[in-house]
Scaffold this active site. Sequence first.
Site, mmCIF file in Angstrom:
data_model
loop_
_atom_site.group_PDB
_atom_site.id
_atom_site.type_symbol
_atom_site.label_atom_id
_atom_site.label_comp_id
_atom_site.label_asym_id
_atom_site.label_seq_id
_atom_site.Cartn_x
_atom_site.Cartn_y
_atom_site.Cartn_z
ATOM 1 N N CYS A 1 -19.392 -2.296 1.938
ATOM 2 C CA CYS A 1 -19.615 -2.988 0.837
ATOM 3 C C CYS A 1 -18.850 -4.410 0.947
ATOM 4 O O CYS A 1 -19.201 -5.113 0.127
ATOM 5 C CB CYS A 1 -19.078 -2.172 -0.420
ATOM 6 N N CYS B 1 -23.675 -9.403 -8.228
ATOM 7 C CA CYS B 1 -25.169 -9.060 -7.770
ATOM 8 C C CYS B 1 -25.464 -7.752 -7.588
ATOM 9 O O CYS B 1 -26.710 -7.661 -7.340
ATOM 10 C CB CYS B 1 -25.112 -10.140 -6.379
ATOM 11 N N ASP C 1 1.014 -1.027 0.024
ATOM 12 C CA ASP C 1 -0.174 -0.139 0.079
ATOM 13 C C ASP C 1 0.697 1.370 0.011
ATOM 14 O O ASP C 1 0.497 2.210 0.369
ATOM 15 C CB ASP C 1 -0.950 0.092 1.254
ATOM 16 N N CYS D 1 -21.234 -8.440 0.601
ATOM 17 C CA CYS D 1 -20.805 -9.108 -0.538
ATOM 18 C C CYS D 1 -21.046 -10.721 -0.065
ATOM 19 O O CYS D 1 -20.671 -11.061 0.764
ATOM 20 C CB CYS D 1 -19.526 -8.888 -0.781
ATOM 21 N N CYS E 1 -23.766 0.876 -0.350
ATOM 22 C CA CYS E 1 -22.755 1.979 -0.222
ATOM 23 C C CYS E 1 -23.445 3.116 0.331
ATOM 24 O O CYS E 1 -24.122 3.755 -0.485
ATOM 25 C CB CYS E 1 -22.082 2.185 -1.416
ATOM 26 N N CYS F 1 -16.480 -10.836 -10.337
ATOM 27 C CA CYS F 1 -17.503 -11.556 -9.299
ATOM 28 C C CYS F 1 -18.793 -11.810 -9.849
ATOM 29 O O CYS F 1 -19.299 -11.275 -11.044
ATOM 30 C CB CYS F 1 -17.899 -10.332 -8.322
HETATM 31 S S1 SF4 Z 1 -21.212 -7.563 -3.457
HETATM 32 FE FE1 SF4 Z 1 -19.547 -8.654 -3.997
HETATM 33 S S2 SF4 Z 1 -20.426 -10.236 -5.627
HETATM 34 FE FE2 SF4 Z 1 -21.865 -8.551 -5.345
HETATM 35 S S3 SF4 Z 1 -21.489 -7.228 -7.043
HETATM 36 FE FE3 SF4 Z 1 -20.351 -6.485 -5.126
HETATM 37 S S4 SF4 Z 1 -18.349 -7.346 -5.288
HETATM 38 FE FE4 SF4 Z 1 -19.627 -8.424 -6.813
HETATM 39 S S1 SF4 Z 2 -15.983 1.580 1.910
HETATM 40 FE FE1 SF4 Z 2 -17.358 0.676 0.269
HETATM 41 S S2 SF4 Z 2 -19.397 1.146 1.164
HETATM 42 FE FE2 SF4 Z 2 -17.998 2.183 2.512
HETATM 43 S S3 SF4 Z 2 -18.294 4.240 1.469
HETATM 44 FE FE3 SF4 Z 2 -16.511 3.182 0.520
HETATM 45 S S4 SF4 Z 2 -17.407 2.217 -1.326
HETATM 46 FE FE4 SF4 Z 2 -19.176 2.579 -0.129
#
Ligand code: SF4
Ligand code: SF4
Length: 273
Positions: free
Chosen positions: A206, A153, A95, A210, A160, A150
């Site tokens: 997020c 979905c 990173d 998933c 978010c 992925c």
């Molecule tokens: S939640 Fe996971 S599987 Fe669904 S679109 Fe987002 S990254 Fe892909």
């Molecule tokens: S970490 Fe993921 S869910 Fe949280 S604000 Fe950033 S992009 Fe959105």
Amino acid sequence: MAFAAAGAAAWGGLPFSELAADMTAEAVRKAEELCPNPQTVLVAAFPYYAGERAGNLSLYARGLDYHTVVTGRLNTICNFLSKKYKNSRFLPGADNSPLPERQAAWRCGIGLRGKNGLVIVPPYGTYVFLGTILTDVVLELPECTPAPDCVGCGRCLSACPGGALGEDGVEVCRCLSELTQKKGELTAAEEALLKAHPLIWGCDTCQQACPYNAQPALSPLPEFREGLVDGLSVADLEGLTNRTFREKYGDRSFAWRGPAPLRRNLSLRDEQG
Ligand code: SF4
Ligand code: SF4
């Protein structure tokens, strides 16, 4: 073998020239400055999930600072390779290098390409830290296939809170993970977002949405499983100067901005009552 011994769950490699396609000219220049005549990039994923635990820090930030841990583990691989390839350079990065780690991981196929912009490495899901090794050696690499996407979905996009995710990727300036780390004044809209956010450092929304993270495997690495700091209270930070804060929490990745953003974020939570 060196990667497995160093605790990596998945690893791969690719020619630097291939990864350069995903890099800006400035990033390529910086990489060449670090490692003149760069030939190969190795990339590895280190799991960090420690189980479901209450707390107000993002899951990634609860163990020891991943920059130090991943770099230390990559160094053992670099030492192994340096003995084999004398007079060559092996530079670890976690990173903090000009190399785009996620693109390297996707190109090597060590994880799926999540719509949330993350690398998904089953059975650890997205709960992995990535690290790279840049070298001027042309290494023989096993054939790799770029990672598939992925299942798409869309749950991460709907979940978010900052509306940062779209079909084109992540809009970093709207991401709450960035926002919790922002120094100085926040706009009223940013404050409102943080008031409604359960974490004072980072954002796991997020990832938690998933399906690949429904039952993630636990990290085998003690640095991310033991001695965790799950959360911070106002009392934990009370009376700490920048120096004493670093003495207390300097081995954690949430410490790099000092105590000010954490205090501000806590006060926004308190105001909410
Ligand atoms: S939640 Fe996971 S599987 Fe669904 S679109 Fe987002 S990254 Fe892909
Ligand atoms: S970490 Fe993921 S869910 Fe949280 S604000 Fe950033 S992009 Fe959105």
